[in-house]
Design an enzyme around this catalytic site. Structure first.
Site, PDB file in Angstrom:
ATOM      1  N   HIS A 288     133.839  18.770  27.744  1.00 53.43           N
ATOM      2  CA  HIS A 288     133.982  18.551  29.182  1.00 53.43           C
ATOM      3  C   HIS A 288     134.586  19.803  29.802  1.00 53.43           C
ATOM      4  O   HIS A 288     135.753  20.122  29.548  1.00 53.43           O
ATOM      5  CB  HIS A 288     134.880  17.343  29.453  1.00 53.43           C
ATOM      6  CG  HIS A 288     134.330  16.061  28.922  1.00 53.43           C
ATOM      7  ND1 HIS A 288     135.132  14.979  28.619  1.00 53.43           N
ATOM      8  CD2 HIS A 288     133.064  15.675  28.636  1.00 53.43           C
ATOM      9  CE1 HIS A 288     134.381  13.988  28.180  1.00 53.43           C
ATOM     10  NE2 HIS A 288     133.117  14.382  28.174  1.00 53.43           N
TER      11      HIS A 288
ATOM     12  N   ASP B  53     134.479   8.701  26.190  1.00 50.60           N
ATOM     13  CA  ASP B  53     133.142   9.278  26.088  1.00 50.60           C
ATOM     14  C   ASP B  53     132.829   9.623  24.632  1.00 50.60           C
ATOM     15  O   ASP B  53     133.637  10.225  23.935  1.00 50.60           O
ATOM     16  CB  ASP B  53     133.051  10.540  26.955  1.00 50.60           C
ATOM     17  CG  ASP B  53     131.649  11.123  26.991  1.00 50.60           C
ATOM     18  OD1 ASP B  53     130.692  10.365  26.791  1.00 50.60           O
ATOM     19  OD2 ASP B  53     131.532  12.333  27.243  1.00 50.60           O
TER      20      ASP B  53
ATOM     21  N   MET C 287     140.551  12.990  26.572  1.00 45.98           N
ATOM     22  CA  MET C 287     140.964  11.774  27.257  1.00 45.98           C
ATOM     23  C   MET C 287     139.761  10.879  27.525  1.00 45.98           C
ATOM     24  O   MET C 287     138.665  11.372  27.795  1.00 45.98           O
ATOM     25  CB  MET C 287     141.653  12.150  28.564  1.00 45.98           C
ATOM     26  CG  MET C 287     142.281  10.983  29.308  1.00 45.98           C
ATOM     27  SD  MET C 287     143.206  11.588  30.733  1.00 45.98           S
ATOM     28  CE  MET C 287     144.475  12.541  29.892  1.00 45.98           C
TER      29      MET C 287
END
Length: 363
Positions: free
Chosen positions: A207, A303, A300
């Site tokens: 990410h 996903d 975090m």
């Protein structure tokens, strides 16, 4: 010299931050903003290399401003806030750094050191940063069709709604898929510095904000014996190469004759992210199944847990980073809870496990 705009409604904090940042040789505060609307105009005018954002601000919450900034005018942003709990979420919203404001009893010298350390660690991104305005994203249009709830919070999209689950069509080949988020930049650098040549293709979804994936891929490439690049649509996967998902596109793997190639998808966010680890893992399961290895690293949220469970059920070898070595034990914890992980290992061990998998020693 990297130019900075400080955004904070407190005049005294703006002054403190300006003095501290200006004391760092490579950085200069060129403007200050009192709220999001003031910041918007000054960003357009001065085009800074970096902005610092407070969370608690009048007129518009700092997190909302950060999300809008990443969507409309993507650029490096560091959140400097006293709200440490909310601050932990800002990496998923596009921030490249988070610095808690000083707590009671902390000296300004200590606070200044934390600011300096964070900003200097970001110079690898800033060196290659050129401002790019991202093209309109498909999910922006779809939100009006029900992609947000009544409070404006984006709903979780299941990977089934983007990438269909189907049986593995090309078993027997090896590929390594890695998913990571908060803390993943430094963790991946540590892993890749230990990897050696003659490995199966590696695909990575980290990410990361739009505009930063290419420079991060180059940094990984500079630290590793294998070739690392930002993934482009249609790339054929090669051994001893790694492919990093772009910061604004889902990455999947598809079969192409006797090879695999990269397919980039410009669709809605999945598991609240774009790129999504679930999309990558689902595609790897579709094409390679039990011949794959999946690695879940610090991050975090949840996903990747859906796709990793499918890989695990299909006989793939799956590992997760342990809590002690994670910056945030979120994504690995969710994968473990889902029963999707065979082995839990420390960050220092991940490279060895990847190498041993490539040699047929781990299944």
């Amino acid at each position: 010299m990297y130019t900075v705009i400080v955004i904070d409604d407190s005049a005294s904090m703006r002054r403190i931050l300006k003095d501290m940042i200006n004391s760092i040789d490579e950085f200069e505060v060129i403007e200050e903003a009192v709220d999001a609307f003031d910041a918007r105009e000054k960003i357009k005018k001065y085009e800074p290399d970096l902005v610092t954002i407070d969370i608690n601000m009048p007129k518009m919450d700092g997190v909302v401003f950060l999300r809008n900034l990443m969507r409309l005018h993507a650029m490096p942003a560091v959140v400097i806030s006293g709200e440490s709990v909310r601050g932990n979420d800002i990496f998923d919203d596009g921030a490249v750094g988070f610095i808690p404001k000083p707590e009671t009893g902390e000296s300004m010298i200590s606070f200044g050191k934390r600011i300096k350390e964070t900003l200097l660690n970001l110079t690898f991104l800033l060196k290659r940063y050129t401002l790019k305005k991202p093209k309109p994203q498909v999910e922006i249009k779809r939100k009006s069709a029900g992609n947000e709830d009544k409070y404006g919070v984006e709903k979780r999209i299941h990977p089934d709604e983007v990438l269909v689950k189907r049986p593995c069509t090309f078993p027997g080949r090896k590929i390594i898929a890695i998913g990571s988020s908060t803390g993943g930049v430094e963790a991946l650098i540590k892993v890749f510095s230990k990897l050696r040549a003659n490995l199966p293709p590696i695909v990575i979804t980290q990410h990361i904000p739009y505009g930063f994936s290419n420079s991060f891929a180059q940094r990984l490439n500079n630290t590793s014996e294998i070739e690392v690049c930002e993934a482009k649509d249609g790339m054929i996967l090669q051994s001893s190469h790694a492919y990093l998902a772009p910061g604004n596109m889902h990455m999947s793997v598809i079969r192409s004759g006797q090879n695999y190639k990269i397919q980039l998808l410009d669709t809605v966010r999945v598991s609240r992210h774009k790129p999504s680890v679930d999309i990558l893992f689902r595609s790897v399961n579709n094409e390679i199944g039990g011949g794959a290895m999946a690695v879940m690293m610090t991050g975090m949220g949840d996903d990747g847990s859906i796709g990793m469970k499918e890989l695990y059920d299909n006989g793939a070898y799956t590992i997760a980073q342990d809590e002690a070595s994670c910056v945030v034990f979120g994504m690995p914890a969710k994968a473990i809870e889902a029963g999707a992980v065979k082995d839990v290992v420390s960050l220092d061990e991940i490279a060895d496990y990847i190498i041993e998998f490539s040699q047929g020693k781990r299944r």
